[in-house]
Scaffold this motif. Sequence first.
Motif, PDB file in Angstrom:
ATOM      1  N   GLU A 185      -5.532  -8.139  -3.829  1.00 30.81           N
ATOM      2  CA  GLU A 185      -4.203  -6.919  -4.153  1.00 30.81           C
ATOM      3  C   GLU A 185      -4.065  -6.247  -2.964  1.00 30.81           C
ATOM      4  N   GLN A 200      -1.250  -4.715  -0.559  1.00 27.41           N
ATOM      5  CA  GLN A 200      -1.859  -2.895   0.315  1.00 27.41           C
ATOM      6  C   GLN A 200      -0.840  -2.465   0.562  1.00 27.41           C
ATOM      7  N   LEU A 237      -4.539   1.091  -1.274  1.00 25.97           N
ATOM      8  CA  LEU A 237      -3.760   0.392  -2.386  1.00 25.97           C
ATOM      9  C   LEU A 237      -2.589   1.273  -2.973  1.00 25.97           C
ATOM     10  N   ASP A 238      -1.430   1.103  -3.629  1.00 27.26           N
ATOM     11  CA  ASP A 238      -0.818   1.918  -3.923  1.00 27.26           C
ATOM     12  C   ASP A 238       0.450   1.143  -5.544  1.00 27.26           C
ATOM     13  N   PRO A 239      -0.359   1.098  -6.399  1.00 25.86           N
ATOM     14  CA  PRO A 239       0.480   0.429  -7.686  1.00 25.86           C
ATOM     15  C   PRO A 239       1.996   1.743  -7.831  1.00 25.86           C
ATOM     16  N   SER A 240       1.927   2.602  -7.509  1.00 24.52           N
ATOM     17  CA  SER A 240       3.146   2.985  -7.899  1.00 24.52           C
ATOM     18  C   SER A 240       4.687   2.423  -7.014  1.00 24.52           C
ATOM     19  N   ARG A 271       3.640  -0.488  -5.260  1.00 24.26           N
ATOM     20  CA  ARG A 271       3.557  -2.264  -5.085  1.00 24.26           C
ATOM     21  C   ARG A 271       2.649  -2.451  -5.869  1.00 24.26           C
ATOM     22  N   ARG A 272       2.587  -3.652  -6.357  1.00 24.58           N
ATOM     23  CA  ARG A 272       2.278  -4.489  -6.980  1.00 24.58           C
ATOM     24  C   ARG A 272       2.747  -5.816  -6.568  1.00 24.58           C
ATOM     25  N   CYS A 273       1.289  -6.131  -6.033  1.00 21.58           N
ATOM     26  CA  CYS A 273       1.546  -7.808  -5.957  1.00 21.58           C
ATOM     27  C   CYS A 273      -0.208  -8.760  -5.399  1.00 21.58           C
ATOM     28  N   TYR A 288       3.316 -12.723  -7.192  1.00 17.45           N
ATOM     29  CA  TYR A 288       4.136 -11.667  -7.456  1.00 17.45           C
ATOM     30  C   TYR A 288       3.676 -12.058  -9.451  1.00 17.45           C
ATOM     31  N   SER A 325       4.966  -7.622 -11.904  1.00 16.74           N
ATOM     32  CA  SER A 325       4.804  -6.814 -10.546  1.00 16.74           C
ATOM     33  C   SER A 325       5.230  -6.595  -9.879  1.00 16.74           C
ATOM     34  N   THR A 327      10.934  -5.949 -10.708  1.00 11.83           N
ATOM     35  CA  THR A 327       9.632  -5.904 -11.913  1.00 11.83           C
ATOM     36  C   THR A 327       9.677  -7.890 -12.587  1.00 11.83           C
TER      37      THR A 327
END
Length: 208
Positions: free
Chosen positions: A36, A38, A47-50, A52-54, A97, A101, A183
Amino acid sequence: MDLRFRTRNVASASAFLSVAECRDIIRAMEDAPREEAQVVRAGQSVLDPSLRRCFDHHCPDAVTRPLGDRLTSHFDAHRGEFESDADYLYGPYFMSYEQGSYFRAHRDVANHKDDPPRLAAHRWSLLLYLNGRVATTDLPTFDGGALTLYETDPTLRDRRVVIVPEPGMLVLFRSSLMHEVATVREGTRYAVAGWMSSSSSHALGGRR
């Protein structure tokens, strides 16, 4: 490939890579370990899914080095047009992504006094797309995932520069520009990132 400046701070080159080259890199990414992605906050990678998510893919040097040399050579060939003291590439890094994502609005430069020196050295960000929305032989497709850059030039009527990824397209923009990845609604978006940086700004070594 033709380098085209969309604004004074955003440029692109279509067909920087061929479809076959994109396919080979995607396959290398799929075979490589991944984790994941960061973000850097106050000098720490977290890690901060708020935001970045990929996924980051750790491709072998046999893939990373030739591509890095090629990106550096391209920048060097157009150095006068970029008006920058950047003299080496930090990267490249390989990212995927998947559906759902995103990467919320951010800048590719230091935002905190404790951030790594390399972030202060970033001058131009490079994004290389390996697939797109239109079906192409041997390449996966995706929906969503557009790149939006927010220009700072007050003379522009619309300061948003929206780029829809295409296979092999290289996008270059000043790292200080705010930008975001929308997204991904369907499929997987594959991309490569790097940063042309100034070695005079810090002591970290780079690719030449």
